[in-house]
Design an enzyme around this catalytic site. Structure first.
Site, PDB file in Angstrom:
ATOM      1  CB  CYS A   1      -0.928  -0.018   1.211  1.00  0.00           C
ATOM      2  SG  CYS A   1      -2.032   1.400   1.286  1.00  0.00           S
TER       3      CYS A   1
ATOM      4  CB  CYS B   1      -0.748   2.470   3.931  1.00  0.00           C
ATOM      5  SG  CYS B   1      -2.261   1.843   3.209  1.00  0.00           S
ATOM      6  CG  ASP B   2       2.968   1.179   4.550  1.00  0.00           C
ATOM      7  OD1 ASP B   2       2.487   1.692   5.582  1.00  0.00           O
ATOM      8  OD2 ASP B   2       2.764   0.003   4.233  1.00  0.00           O
TER       9      ASP B   2
END
Ligand code: FAD
Ligand code: NAP
Length: 308
Positions: A133, A136-137
């Site tokens: 992701c 997300c990251d």
């Protein structure tokens, strides 16, 4: 007969449960085959859920959610749902233990699962440098170098996203042509921060106690290369968890697109009256906790309106 059956206890299912019970529905059951919380509980860091002051683990983020829902009357049954079908004006929920439960409304919130590439080191460093992701990251690798593995639309779009944050993106693909749309391929080729590493496979993701340090790559001629990077993003396809919607004859209970994602409108309604889909399982899902939670609330409010 249940007012509402919720299938899946991730952010979408739990939020649906909260809004349905607070909205006055009396008989609401959430079927979750594991502990409630969903796939985010596998994440070691989340910092983009609104309102959190510092980075927390996915487990810490989700820990209070079930208790909050149960306070308003949501019931959780820890069991797998095998199939949802419709007979006349109500639904049948077929459980793994053979029971058959009837419900006026169903919200399917069973999520999606990123496919694993099967690379040595992938599991060891999952959540410690290996990610599925970028939204997300990606920020954890600001001004650092990262690798992206895959050659489909997701890999190329996420490589472009990461190029806005990271100092360099190595896009590693096992062939010399891409599955992604030609338009996206052109954009990737025009992005100077992306280096294409084609006809190449990752043999191993390597690292130390602090996490990933790089990847070992071999190309089709057998030449080996090691790329040093602390982040490895793997996008080799998704499993949409739509199995509960599959009917005995192999058809789906409601309309899905060519990738198996459930087609919904802005109210999370499917084309079947009383059947809703929320979270990662639906079309065009941003695949974020906040969005899945929003979907769950939207779907539940529709059910509340339908029952009153
Ligand atoms: P899920 O969370 O997938 O929940 C679905 C639930 O349904 C699961 O608990 C599953 O057990 C259950 N289920 C499935 N089938 C059945 C069945 N047949 N019967 C009963 N139960 C069933 N998002 C962010 O916003 N920020 C992040 O930083 C972030 N980081 C991530 C890191 C990782 C490692 C991963 C994997 C995901 C991350 N995400 C992040 C994405 C986020 O987790 C998802 O978008 C979100 O969890 C989707 O919620 P959902 O409720 O739709 O589905
Ligand atoms: P995908 O199209 O199935 O692509 C997966 C990619 O990963 C392929 O390039 C594949 O290589 C590679 N791959 C698969 N297994 C691998 C392994 N074990 N090791 C290394 N590489 C591996 O998946 P996706 O990109 O997630 O897309 C899924 C669907 O959603 C597609 O139909 C896509 O078009 C669609 N989508 C559309 C959009 C959009 O329209 N904007 C955005 C995202 C996704 P090969 O090519 O060699 O098989």
């Amino acid at each position: 007969m249940l007012d509402l059956a919720i299938i899946g206890g991730g952010p979408a299912g739990l939020t649906a449960g909260l809004y349905a019970t607070r909205g006055g529905l009396k008989n609401v059951v959430m079927y979750e085959m594991g502990l409630p919380g969903g796939q985010i509980t596998q994440s070691s860091e989340i910092e983009n859920y609104p309102g959190i002051k510092e980075v927390v683990t996915g487990m810490e983020l989700m820990e209070p959610w079930p208790e909050q829902c149960m306070r308003f009357g949501l019931k959780h049954e820890m069991t797998e749902v095998k199939r949802v079908s419709k007979h006349e004006d109500h639904f049948h929920i077929q459980l793994a233990n053979g029971d058959d439960v009837k419900a006026h409304n169903v919200i399917v919130a069973t999520g999606s699962t990123p496919k694993r590439a099967g690379i040595k080191g992938e599991d060891t460093y999952y959540g410690k440098g290996v990610s599925n992701c970028a939204t997300c990251d990606g920020f954890f690798y600001k001004d650092k170098e990262v690798c992206v593995i895959g050659g489909g639309d997701t890999a190329l779009e996420e490589a472009l996203y990461l190029a806005n944050i990271c100092s360099k993106v190595y896009l590693i693909h096992r062939r010399d042509s891409f599955r992604a749309s030609p338009y996206t391929v052109e954009k990737v080729k025009a992005q100077e921060k992306i280096e294409l590493v084609l006809d190449s496979s990752v043999e191993e993701i390597v690292g130390d106690q602090s996490g990933v340090t790089g990847v070992k790559v071999v190309n089709k001629s057998g030449e080996k290369r090691e790329i040093n990077a602390p982040g490895v993003f793997i996008f080799v396809g998704m499993h949409v968890n739509n199995g509960v919607l599959k009917q005995e004859d192999g058809s789906f209970l409601c309309k899905v697109n060519e990738w198996g994602e459930v087609i919904v409108d802005l109210s999370m309604r499917t084309n079947v009256e009383g059947l809703f889909a929320a979270g990662d399982i639906r079309i065009q899902a941003p695949k974020q906790v906040v969005c899945a939670a929003g979907d769950g609330a939207t779907a539940a409010l529709q059910v509340v309106a339908r029952m009153h």
